[in-house]
Design an enzyme around this catalytic site. Structure first.
Site, PDB file in Angstrom:
ATOM      1  N   ASP A  38       0.859  -1.193   0.000  1.00 53.43           N
ATOM      2  CA  ASP A  38       0.000   0.000   0.000  1.00 53.43           C
ATOM      3  C   ASP A  38       0.890   1.236   0.000  1.00 53.43           C
ATOM      4  O   ASP A  38       2.124   1.136   0.111  1.00 53.43           O
ATOM      5  CB  ASP A  38      -0.946   0.008   1.209  1.00 53.43           C
ATOM      6  CG  ASP A  38      -2.285   0.707   0.892  1.00 53.43           C
ATOM      7  OD1 ASP A  38      -2.256   1.791   0.267  1.00 53.43           O
ATOM      8  OD2 ASP A  38      -3.342   0.172   1.256  1.00 53.43           O
ATOM      9  N   ASN A  91      -5.735  -4.634  -6.408  1.00 58.34           N
ATOM     10  CA  ASN A  91      -6.958  -4.102  -5.804  1.00 58.34           C
ATOM     11  C   ASN A  91      -6.876  -2.619  -5.477  1.00 58.34           C
ATOM     12  O   ASN A  91      -7.900  -1.962  -5.291  1.00 58.34           O
ATOM     13  CB  ASN A  91      -7.222  -4.936  -4.528  1.00 58.34           C
ATOM     14  CG  ASN A  91      -8.118  -4.249  -3.550  1.00 58.34           C
ATOM     15  OD1 ASN A  91      -9.329  -4.229  -3.728  1.00 58.34           O
ATOM     16  ND2 ASN A  91      -7.530  -3.660  -2.519  1.00 58.34           N
ATOM     17  N   TYR A 162     -14.143   6.850 -13.485  1.00 60.66           N
ATOM     18  CA  TYR A 162     -14.104   5.603 -12.694  1.00 60.66           C
ATOM     19  C   TYR A 162     -14.731   4.455 -13.498  1.00 60.66           C
ATOM     20  O   TYR A 162     -14.186   3.359 -13.570  1.00 60.66           O
ATOM     21  CB  TYR A 162     -14.862   5.835 -11.382  1.00 60.66           C
ATOM     22  CG  TYR A 162     -14.814   4.676 -10.409  1.00 60.66           C
ATOM     23  CD1 TYR A 162     -13.732   4.491  -9.550  1.00 60.66           C
ATOM     24  CD2 TYR A 162     -15.874   3.765 -10.325  1.00 60.66           C
ATOM     25  CE1 TYR A 162     -13.700   3.442  -8.640  1.00 60.66           C
ATOM     26  CE2 TYR A 162     -15.847   2.707  -9.419  1.00 60.66           C
ATOM     27  CZ  TYR A 162     -14.762   2.549  -8.575  1.00 60.66           C
ATOM     28  OH  TYR A 162     -14.735   1.503  -7.678  1.00 60.66           O
ATOM     29  N   LYS A 166     -12.788   1.109 -14.739  1.00 58.18           N
ATOM     30  CA  LYS A 166     -13.204  -0.227 -14.296  1.00 58.18           C
ATOM     31  C   LYS A 166     -13.653  -1.107 -15.470  1.00 58.18           C
ATOM     32  O   LYS A 166     -13.480  -2.325 -15.428  1.00 58.18           O
ATOM     33  CB  LYS A 166     -14.296  -0.118 -13.232  1.00 58.18           C
ATOM     34  CG  LYS A 166     -13.806   0.504 -11.908  1.00 58.18           C
ATOM     35  CD  LYS A 166     -12.711  -0.330 -11.237  1.00 58.18           C
ATOM     36  CE  LYS A 166     -12.357   0.174  -9.834  1.00 58.18           C
ATOM     37  NZ  LYS A 166     -11.267  -0.631  -9.225  1.00 58.18           N
ATOM     38  N   THR A 197     -16.733   0.059   3.117  1.00 60.13           N
ATOM     39  CA  THR A 197     -15.309   0.381   3.335  1.00 60.13           C
ATOM     40  C   THR A 197     -15.200   1.910   3.401  1.00 60.13           C
ATOM     41  O   THR A 197     -16.148   2.620   3.036  1.00 60.13           O
ATOM     42  CB  THR A 197     -14.417  -0.105   2.170  1.00 60.13           C
ATOM     43  OG1 THR A 197     -14.642   0.749   1.037  1.00 60.13           O
ATOM     44  CG2 THR A 197     -14.690  -1.545   1.784  1.00 60.13           C
TER      45      THR A 197
HETATM   46  N1  LIG Z   1     -16.112  -0.075  -1.577  1.00 59.13           N
HETATM   47  C1  LIG Z   1     -16.846  -0.247  -2.649  1.00 59.13           C
HETATM   48  O1  LIG Z   1     -18.077  -0.050  -2.627  1.00 59.13           O
HETATM   49  C2  LIG Z   1     -16.213  -0.724  -3.941  1.00 59.13           C
HETATM   50  C3  LIG Z   1     -17.056  -1.174  -4.966  1.00 59.13           C
HETATM   51  C4  LIG Z   1     -16.510  -1.640  -6.145  1.00 59.13           C
HETATM   52  C5  LIG Z   1     -15.150  -1.647  -6.322  1.00 59.13           C
HETATM   53  N2  LIG Z   1     -14.335  -1.185  -5.311  1.00 59.13           N
HETATM   54  C6  LIG Z   1     -12.906  -1.220  -5.565  1.00 59.13           C
HETATM   55  O2  LIG Z   1     -12.291  -2.019  -4.571  1.00 59.13           O
HETATM   56  C7  LIG Z   1     -10.931  -1.619  -4.423  1.00 59.13           C
HETATM   57  C8  LIG Z   1     -10.645  -1.428  -2.943  1.00 59.13           C
HETATM   58  O3  LIG Z   1     -11.416  -0.353  -2.453  1.00 59.13           O
HETATM   59  P1  LIG Z   1     -11.952  -0.246  -0.954  1.00 59.13           P
HETATM   60  O4  LIG Z   1     -13.417  -0.085  -1.035  1.00 59.13           O
HETATM   61  O5  LIG Z   1     -11.379  -1.308  -0.140  1.00 59.13           O
HETATM   62  O6  LIG Z   1     -11.385   1.196  -0.594  1.00 59.13           O
HETATM   63  P2  LIG Z   1     -10.308   1.699   0.464  1.00 59.13           P
HETATM   64  O7  LIG Z   1     -10.195   3.150   0.225  1.00 59.13           O
HETATM   65  O8  LIG Z   1     -10.661   1.193   1.811  1.00 59.13           O
HETATM   66  O9  LIG Z   1      -8.962   0.974   0.005  1.00 59.13           O
HETATM   67  C9  LIG Z   1      -8.253   1.360  -1.146  1.00 59.13           C
HETATM   68  C10 LIG Z   1      -6.770   1.146  -0.873  1.00 59.13           C
HETATM   69  O10 LIG Z   1      -6.043   1.458  -2.074  1.00 59.13           O
HETATM   70  C11 LIG Z   1      -4.899   2.188  -1.700  1.00 59.13           C
HETATM   71  N3  LIG Z   1      -4.388   2.992  -2.811  1.00 59.13           N
HETATM   72  C12 LIG Z   1      -4.968   4.079  -3.396  1.00 59.13           C
HETATM   73  N4  LIG Z   1      -4.165   4.582  -4.348  1.00 59.13           N
HETATM   74  C13 LIG Z   1      -3.041   3.791  -4.364  1.00 59.13           C
HETATM   75  C14 LIG Z   1      -1.847   3.817  -5.107  1.00 59.13           C
HETATM   76  N5  LIG Z   1      -1.613   4.741  -6.060  1.00 59.13           N
HETATM   77  N6  LIG Z   1      -0.925   2.859  -4.860  1.00 59.13           N
HETATM   78  C15 LIG Z   1      -1.135   1.920  -3.911  1.00 59.13           C
HETATM   79  N7  LIG Z   1      -2.245   1.862  -3.159  1.00 59.13           N
HETATM   80  C16 LIG Z   1      -3.182   2.795  -3.384  1.00 59.13           C
HETATM   81  C17 LIG Z   1      -5.361   3.072  -0.535  1.00 59.13           C
HETATM   82  O11 LIG Z   1      -4.263   3.564   0.216  1.00 59.13           O
HETATM   83  C18 LIG Z   1      -6.256   2.107   0.220  1.00 59.13           C
HETATM   84  O12 LIG Z   1      -5.545   1.375   1.202  1.00 59.13           O
HETATM   85  C19 LIG Z   1     -10.760  -0.362  -5.274  1.00 59.13           C
HETATM   86  O13 LIG Z   1     -10.147  -0.716  -6.503  1.00 59.13           O
HETATM   87  C20 LIG Z   1     -12.191   0.097  -5.503  1.00 59.13           C
HETATM   88  O14 LIG Z   1     -12.316   0.849  -6.684  1.00 59.13           O
HETATM   89  C21 LIG Z   1     -14.839  -0.733  -4.134  1.00 59.13           C
END
Ligand SMILES: NC(=O)c1ccc[n+]([C@@H]2O[C@H](COP(=O)([O-])OP(=O)(O)OC[C@H]3O[C@@H](n4cnc5c(N)ncnc54)[C@H](O)[C@@H]3O)[C@@H](O)[C@H]2O)c1
Length: 255
Positions: A38, A91, A162, A166, A197
């Site tokens: 991360d 992720n 976004y 995706k 989250t």
């Molecule tokens: N939460 C939702 O509803 C949801 C739905 C669909 C998809 N997603 C996807 O799931 C994945 C995880 O998201 P989440 O909900 O756990 O969010 P989150 O914000 O809790 O976690 C995202 C993580 O990615 C890290 N990150 C961001 N930019 C980065 C970079 N340049 N390099 C390395 N790390 C980086 C952040 O520091 C964080 O720890 C993402 O790709 C998000 O788009 C989330």
């Protein structure tokens, strides 16, 4: 007791929070040695501490997935600690609000915000895959899972860059699955719906009821419910699956 990922070496980007953290914990619970990557200070060390407290094996690595030198070093750190890379979960990601583009339409988003979104959520995945594949090939193969979204399968309002990123992750997943099937590298995508989250805390506070009204199950997903799908896609239970985009969305994309 042997787990689904017993003895495997797994890498998770964005492992310091949300879905990434839950997946690190689930993978370690299934016997994998986990590299938690991360941004510096974003919680990877805390994830490692949780894994170790539960008796698992893990290391934290600082990595910005948009930086080629850091991505290369991240994969090198996996090989150096655990000698191999069997499973990689790409992720790490950001939401529209992180680039100041929440709720914006195509005509309103700045080029800077557009580029940054694609850089993190699409190019970052490609960059990680490039180095992961190079590490997996000489060792006989592996399994890669990329985080797409319901926004990779359908459009969402006010999230154009976004949505594009995706959708791109699914295209990248399919292209890579075809190119690397003969080298025994499987590549699949998971498409979460709305999951509880930090990424969606602000949106839920603003328009939670309207979000939940679009989900047949009328609730948010839990991060661990996505993690279980990722573990399945990484494990030998899914050996004939590659190029798939698997929704885990409480029915969102069936409507
Ligand atoms: N939460 C939702 O509803 C949801 C739905 C669909 C998809 N997603 C996807 O799931 C994945 C995880 O998201 P989440 O909900 O756990 O969010 P989150 O914000 O809790 O976690 C995202 C993580 O990615 C890290 N990150 C961001 N930019 C980065 C970079 N340049 N390099 C390395 N790390 C980086 C952040 O520091 C964080 O720890 C993402 O790709 C998000 O788009 C989330």
């Amino acid at each position: 007791m042997s787990g689904l990922l017993q003895g495997k070496s797994a890498l998770v980007t964005g492992g310091g929070s949300g879905i990434g953290r839950a997946t690190c914990l689930a993978m370690a619970g299934e016997g994998a040695r986990v590299t938690v990557a991360d941004l510096p200070g974003a919680g990877a060390a805390q994830t490692v501490a949780l894994i170790q407290a539960a008796g698992g094996q893990a290391q934290a690595v600082d990595c910005d997935v948009t930086r080629p030198d850091q991505v290369q070093a991240m994969v090198a750190a996996v090989l150096s600690a655990y000698g191999r890379l069997d499973c990689a979960y790409n992720n790490a990601g950001i939401a529209a609000m992180h680039v100041g583009a929440g709720g914006q339409r195509i005509g309103d988003i700045s080029q800077e915000a557009w580029s940054r979104m694609l850089e993190v959520n699409l190019t970052g995945v490609w960059l990680c895959m490039k180095h992961e594949i190079a590490a997996m090939e000489p060792l006989g193969g592996g399994s890669i899972v990329n985080t797409s979204s319901i926004a990779g399968l359908v459009g969402l309002p006010g999230s154009n860059a976004y949505v594009v990123a995706k959708h791109g992750v699914i295209g990248l997943t399919r292209a890579a699955a075809i190119d690397h099937a003969d080298r025994h590298i499987r590549v699949n995508a998971v498409c979460p719906g709305y999951v509880d989250t930090p990424m969606i805390t602000e949106a839920m506070a603003r328009r939670g009821d309207s979000i939940l009204s679009t989900v047949p199950m009328r609730r948010l997903g839990l991060a661990d419910e996505i993690a279980q799908a990722v573990v399945f896609l990484c494990s030998d239970r899914s050996v004939f699956m590659t190029g798939a985009a698997m929704p885990v969305d409480g029915g969102y994309t069936t409507v």
